[in-house]
Design a protein around this motif. Structure first.
Motif, PDB file in Angstrom:
ATOM      1  N   ALA A   5       2.615   8.433   0.811  1.00 30.13           N
ATOM      2  CA  ALA A   5       3.280   7.329   1.352  1.00 30.13           C
ATOM      3  C   ALA A   5       3.548   7.408   2.873  1.00 30.13           C
ATOM      4  CB  ALA A   5       4.475   6.691   0.740  1.00 30.13           C
ATOM      5  N   THR A   6       3.739   8.523   3.353  1.00 29.87           N
ATOM      6  CA  THR A   6       3.744   8.943   4.886  1.00 29.87           C
ATOM      7  C   THR A   6       2.424   8.881   5.202  1.00 29.87           C
ATOM      8  OG1 THR A   6       5.691  10.040   4.441  1.00 29.87           O
ATOM      9  CG2 THR A   6       4.814  10.387   6.527  1.00 29.87           C
ATOM     10  N   ASN A   7       1.545   9.140   4.747  1.00 34.77           N
ATOM     11  CA  ASN A   7      -0.036   9.358   5.467  1.00 34.77           C
ATOM     12  C   ASN A   7      -0.229   7.938   5.522  1.00 34.77           C
ATOM     13  OD1 ASN A   7      -0.103  12.166   5.069  1.00 34.77           O
ATOM     14  ND2 ASN A   7      -1.174  12.295   3.081  1.00 34.77           N
ATOM     15  N   VAL A   8      -0.112   7.171   4.606  1.00 35.63           N
ATOM     16  CA  VAL A   8      -0.480   5.878   4.584  1.00 35.63           C
ATOM     17  C   VAL A   8       0.369   5.073   5.895  1.00 35.63           C
ATOM     18  CG1 VAL A   8      -0.270   3.442   3.605  1.00 35.63           C
ATOM     19  CG2 VAL A   8      -1.161   5.399   2.128  1.00 35.63           C
ATOM     20  N   PHE A   9       1.394   5.266   5.881  1.00 36.04           N
ATOM     21  CA  PHE A   9       2.184   4.863   7.329  1.00 36.04           C
ATOM     22  C   PHE A   9       1.636   5.306   8.410  1.00 36.04           C
ATOM     23  CE2 PHE A   9       5.780   4.815  10.264  1.00 36.04           C
ATOM     24  CZ  PHE A   9       6.247   3.680  10.319  1.00 36.04           C
ATOM     25  N   GLY A  10       1.551   6.484   8.739  1.00 33.84           N
ATOM     26  CA  GLY A  10       0.801   7.203   9.933  1.00 33.84           C
ATOM     27  C   GLY A  10      -0.376   6.556  10.277  1.00 33.84           C
ATOM     28  N   ASN A  11      -1.431   6.403   9.036  1.00 30.21           N
ATOM     29  CA  ASN A  11      -2.689   5.694   9.481  1.00 30.21           C
ATOM     30  C   ASN A  11      -2.326   4.169   9.816  1.00 30.21           C
ATOM     31  OD1 ASN A  11      -4.509   7.906   9.238  1.00 30.21           O
ATOM     32  ND2 ASN A  11      -4.353   7.830   6.936  1.00 30.21           N
ATOM     33  N   SER A  12      -1.583   3.614   9.200  1.00 26.40           N
ATOM     34  CA  SER A  12      -1.219   2.075   9.784  1.00 26.40           C
ATOM     35  C   SER A  12      -0.726   1.947  11.169  1.00 26.40           C
ATOM     36  CB  SER A  12      -0.089   1.582   8.898  1.00 26.40           C
ATOM     37  OG  SER A  12      -0.518   1.537   7.480  1.00 26.40           O
ATOM     38  N   PRO A  49       0.785  -1.482  -0.046  1.00 29.53           N
ATOM     39  CA  PRO A  49      -0.070  -0.048   0.072  1.00 29.53           C
ATOM     40  C   PRO A  49       0.800   1.255   0.056  1.00 29.53           C
ATOM     41  CG  PRO A  49      -0.901  -1.450   1.513  1.00 29.53           C
ATOM     42  CD  PRO A  49       0.298  -1.871   0.969  1.00 29.53           C
ATOM     43  N   MET A  50       1.877   1.283   0.797  1.00 27.63           N
ATOM     44  CA  MET A  50       2.876   2.648   0.775  1.00 27.63           C
ATOM     45  C   MET A  50       3.533   2.864  -0.739  1.00 27.63           C
ATOM     46  SD  MET A  50       5.005   2.377   4.525  1.00 27.63           S
ATOM     47  CE  MET A  50       5.666   3.934   4.116  1.00 27.63           C
ATOM     48  N   LEU A  51       3.836   1.686  -1.191  1.00 29.90           N
ATOM     49  CA  LEU A  51       4.444   1.876  -2.583  1.00 29.90           C
ATOM     50  C   LEU A  51       3.631   2.281  -3.738  1.00 29.90           C
ATOM     51  CD1 LEU A  51       7.261   1.247  -3.853  1.00 29.90           C
ATOM     52  CD2 LEU A  51       6.560  -0.968  -4.418  1.00 29.90           C
ATOM     53  N   LEU A  52       2.284   1.923  -3.459  1.00 33.16           N
ATOM     54  CA  LEU A  52       1.299   2.239  -4.329  1.00 33.16           C
ATOM     55  C   LEU A  52       0.831   3.699  -4.101  1.00 33.16           C
ATOM     56  CD1 LEU A  52      -0.925   0.995  -6.513  1.00 33.16           C
ATOM     57  CD2 LEU A  52      -2.257   0.246  -4.470  1.00 33.16           C
ATOM     58  N   ALA A  53       0.897   4.238  -2.787  1.00 38.03           N
ATOM     59  CA  ALA A  53       0.687   5.447  -2.664  1.00 38.03           C
ATOM     60  C   ALA A  53       1.641   6.435  -3.055  1.00 38.03           C
ATOM     61  CB  ALA A  53       0.398   5.616  -0.961  1.00 38.03           C
ATOM     62  N   PHE A  54       2.804   5.887  -2.942  1.00 41.18           N
ATOM     63  CA  PHE A  54       4.262   6.600  -3.524  1.00 41.18           C
ATOM     64  C   PHE A  54       4.016   6.846  -4.994  1.00 41.18           C
ATOM     65  CE2 PHE A  54       8.543   6.964  -5.039  1.00 41.18           C
ATOM     66  CZ  PHE A  54       8.715   8.109  -4.270  1.00 41.18           C
ATOM     67  N   GLY A  55       3.791   5.616  -5.785  1.00 39.04           N
ATOM     68  CA  GLY A  55       3.868   5.751  -7.369  1.00 39.04           C
ATOM     69  C   GLY A  55       2.827   6.448  -7.887  1.00 39.04           C
ATOM     70  N   THR A  56       1.379   6.426  -7.158  1.00 40.15           N
ATOM     71  CA  THR A  56       0.362   7.174  -7.683  1.00 40.15           C
ATOM     72  C   THR A  56       0.148   8.711  -7.327  1.00 40.15           C
ATOM     73  OG1 THR A  56      -1.079   6.338  -6.165  1.00 40.15           O
ATOM     74  CG2 THR A  56      -0.750   5.022  -8.443  1.00 40.15           C
ATOM     75  N   ALA A  57       0.841   8.959  -6.063  1.00 43.32           N
ATOM     76  CA  ALA A  57       0.965  10.193  -5.458  1.00 43.32           C
ATOM     77  C   ALA A  57      -0.581  10.462  -4.962  1.00 43.32           C
ATOM     78  CB  ALA A  57       1.334  11.253  -6.381  1.00 43.32           C
ATOM     79  N   SER A  58      -1.335   9.285  -4.448  1.00 48.74           N
ATOM     80  CA  SER A  58      -2.706   9.353  -3.912  1.00 48.74           C
ATOM     81  C   SER A  58      -2.702   8.318  -2.721  1.00 48.74           C
ATOM     82  CB  SER A  58      -3.511   8.891  -5.060  1.00 48.74           C
ATOM     83  OG  SER A  58      -4.739   8.813  -4.385  1.00 48.74           O
ATOM     84  N   SER A  59      -3.027   8.948  -1.610  1.00 46.40           N
ATOM     85  CA  SER A  59      -3.483   8.029  -0.345  1.00 46.40           C
ATOM     86  C   SER A  59      -4.467   7.219  -0.545  1.00 46.40           C
ATOM     87  CB  SER A  59      -3.404   9.033   0.914  1.00 46.40           C
ATOM     88  OG  SER A  59      -2.434   9.777   0.980  1.00 46.40           O
ATOM     89  N   GLU A  60      -5.433   7.633  -1.295  1.00 37.03           N
ATOM     90  CA  GLU A  60      -6.764   7.231  -1.511  1.00 37.03           C
ATOM     91  C   GLU A  60      -6.435   5.783  -2.414  1.00 37.03           C
ATOM     92  OE1 GLU A  60      -9.493   9.570  -3.799  1.00 37.03           O
ATOM     93  OE2 GLU A  60     -10.516  10.173  -1.726  1.00 37.03           O
ATOM     94  N   SER A  61      -5.562   5.843  -3.252  1.00 36.26           N
ATOM     95  CA  SER A  61      -5.440   4.634  -4.008  1.00 36.26           C
ATOM     96  C   SER A  61      -5.123   3.393  -3.041  1.00 36.26           C
ATOM     97  CB  SER A  61      -4.011   4.696  -5.143  1.00 36.26           C
ATOM     98  OG  SER A  61      -2.967   5.121  -4.399  1.00 36.26           O
ATOM     99  N   ALA A  62      -4.252   3.472  -2.028  1.00 40.56           N
ATOM    100  CA  ALA A  62      -3.972   2.651  -0.996  1.00 40.56           C
ATOM    101  C   ALA A  62      -4.849   2.260  -0.299  1.00 40.56           C
ATOM    102  CB  ALA A  62      -2.729   3.071  -0.355  1.00 40.56           C
ATOM    103  N   TYR A  63      -6.108   2.887  -0.020  1.00 41.82           N
ATOM    104  CA  TYR A  63      -7.060   2.461   1.247  1.00 41.82           C
ATOM    105  C   TYR A  63      -7.684   1.013   1.029  1.00 41.82           C
ATOM    106  CZ  TYR A  63     -11.099   2.795   4.304  1.00 41.82           C
ATOM    107  OH  TYR A  63     -11.965   2.697   5.076  1.00 41.82           O
ATOM    108  N   PRO A  64      -8.206   0.635  -0.017  1.00 44.04           N
ATOM    109  CA  PRO A  64      -8.822  -0.803   0.149  1.00 44.04           C
ATOM    110  C   PRO A  64      -7.518  -1.710   0.212  1.00 44.04           C
ATOM    111  CG  PRO A  64      -9.402   0.306  -1.770  1.00 44.04           C
ATOM    112  CD  PRO A  64      -8.288   1.038  -1.347  1.00 44.04           C
ATOM    113  N   LYS A  65      -6.424  -1.706  -0.146  1.00 43.38           N
ATOM    114  CA  LYS A  65      -5.302  -2.539   0.097  1.00 43.38           C
ATOM    115  C   LYS A  65      -4.995  -2.447   1.253  1.00 43.38           C
ATOM    116  CE  LYS A  65      -2.807  -5.876  -1.473  1.00 43.38           C
ATOM    117  NZ  LYS A  65      -3.355  -7.195  -1.849  1.00 43.38           N
TER     118      LYS A  65
END
Length: 421
Positions: free
Chosen positions: A400-407, A275-291
């Protein structure tokens, strides 16, 4: 929804996304060198059709992800509320989550302020400054109580789902879920249906994720093709210092995680790397939410806790974005030679802490909050033009940092609720 505390299996998908990221950079630079128009304000005529194709591929993936988010948030949250059984449990989890969110946000803002004052990236910027008064092209949304309320309380759940206003969906879902819990047996068929829908949406997520490497490749190739790797040299100090700040922030959050989770924090990192790599690559935290939701449950987080904490986190716990806002405002002030007193900087932090919650769901929300803050402190809004060219590159790191923080938040609240398996 998934077997708790599974060991992560070797994941080819993560490898494919990483390869796509590298290929995107390489292909983008080749296109920039062969078709790019150096010094122009936009892509060259030869490059424009290629950029359009890349943008469309990324847009398809992001649209598919957004298609999943509303039904997934609604179904998981309602099922979680119904299983909790009473409003006291919901309130307890919500208060713990919000206390963590605001603590992490304040730390992110303070760390950003400290680093910008130490490094002073704006003072060593060797490029021409945009003239004061230049139009930034952003629609300025003033942070008001009315805006804050309108982004929390829905007037229509259909409209909230259509526009992916996560916070509004959360509010409706909590009312709906608590009502289901209060009427008990009568609501059982509805809860069972929504539980099935949640499983179905996670299965749909698996299908959509097969397209993730293509989206990451297209997003990276588009950015590099338009800007070129050379832009990293012009803004190298600022970009490097910002990413160092994100690394320090993630390290600090990880250390807090280690205090409460012990060595399991390393397992958490393995679970959320995709999910972090996905958020990084697409520059979107939303893209990682379901995964991310799926991976956190596999790690052992309680599905009821995740169902509440993650949607709230996507509105209140964007640690990377908070640091970026501090960096950006002080960077622009330094670039124009404006010396902000410590008192003004602390007031700015308080302003950012609360105004950033008032534009949740607004496109390019970080830039809009920054623009509003600049105007409050009489810093030229034209300075935003210094960042627009590299905003995508910076957005990758903060997403990617947003995803990490929410995790970390979901894992800690699960631990505090004694619900971490």
């Amino acid at each position: 929804m998934t077997t708790p505390h599974q060991k992560p299996q070797p994941n080819r998908q993560t490898l494919y996304v990483a390869i796509a990221l590298v290929l995107g950079i390489a292909v983008g630079e080749v296109l920039n060198l062969t078709l790019g128009n150096s010094g122009s304000t936009g892509p060259s005529p030869a490059l424009s059709p290629v950029i359009e194709v890349f943008s469309s591929l990324t847009d398809i993936f992001l649209r598919l992800i957004k298609m999943i988010i509303a039904p997934l948030v609604f179904s998981t949250l309602v099922v979680g509320m119904a299983k909790m059984g009473n409003i006291e449990t919901v309130g307890r989890i919500g208060i713990k989550a919000l206390l963590w969110f605001f603590s992490a946000s304040i730390f992110s803002l303070l760390l950003g302020m400290l680093l910008v004052n130490v490094f002073e990236p704006g003072s060593s910027l060797h490029i021409a400054l945009p003239p004061i008064g230049t139009d930034t092209g952003l629609t300025l949304v003033k942070p008001t109580l009315g805006n804050f309320v309108s982004h929390i309380f829905p007037k229509s759940i259909v409209e909230a789902m259509a526009t992916n206003e996560i916070l509004q969906i959360v509010v409706f879902s909590m009312f709906f879920g608590i009502a289901c819990a209060s009427i008990g047996e009568l609501a059982r068929p509805a809860v069972k249906l929504l539980d099935s829908i949640a499983h179905i949406m996670l299965k749909v997520t698996g299908y959509v994720m097969h397209f993730a490497p293509v989206a990451v490749f297209a997003a990276m190739a588009s950015v590099i093709a338009q800007q070129g790797i050379g832009i990293l040299l012009s803004y190298g100090k600022f970009i490097g210092e910002f990413y160092l700040g994100l690394l320090l922030l993630c390290t600090a959050l990880g250390c807090v995680g280690f205090v409460f989770l012990g060595r399991r924090v390393l397992s958490l990192l393995r679970h959320i790397r995709e999910p972090m790599l996905l958020a990084f690559g697409t520059a979107s935290s939303e893209s990682a939410y379901p995964k991310l939701l799926q991976q956190l449950e596999r790690f052992g987080c309680d599905e009821k806790v995740c169902g509440l904490v993650l949607p709230l986190g996507y509105s209140f716990n964007l640690d990377g974005s908070m640091m970026y806002m501090t960096f950006a405002v002080l960077f622009i002030a330094q670039a124009y030679g404006i010396d902000m007193a410590l008192g003004d900087q602390l007031i700015m932090l308080l302003v950012l802490l609360f105004t950033s919650k008032g534009v949740a769901g607004v496109p390019r929300a970080s830039l809009i909050v920054i623009a509003a803050t600049l105007s409050m402190f009489d810093i030229p809004e034209a300075g935003l033009l210094l960042l627009l060219g590299i905003d995508q590159i910076l957005d990758m790191g903060r997403s990617a940092t947003n995803v990490f923080g929410n995790s970390i938040a979901a894992a800690l609240v699960s631990k505090w609720e004694k619900a971490l398996k």
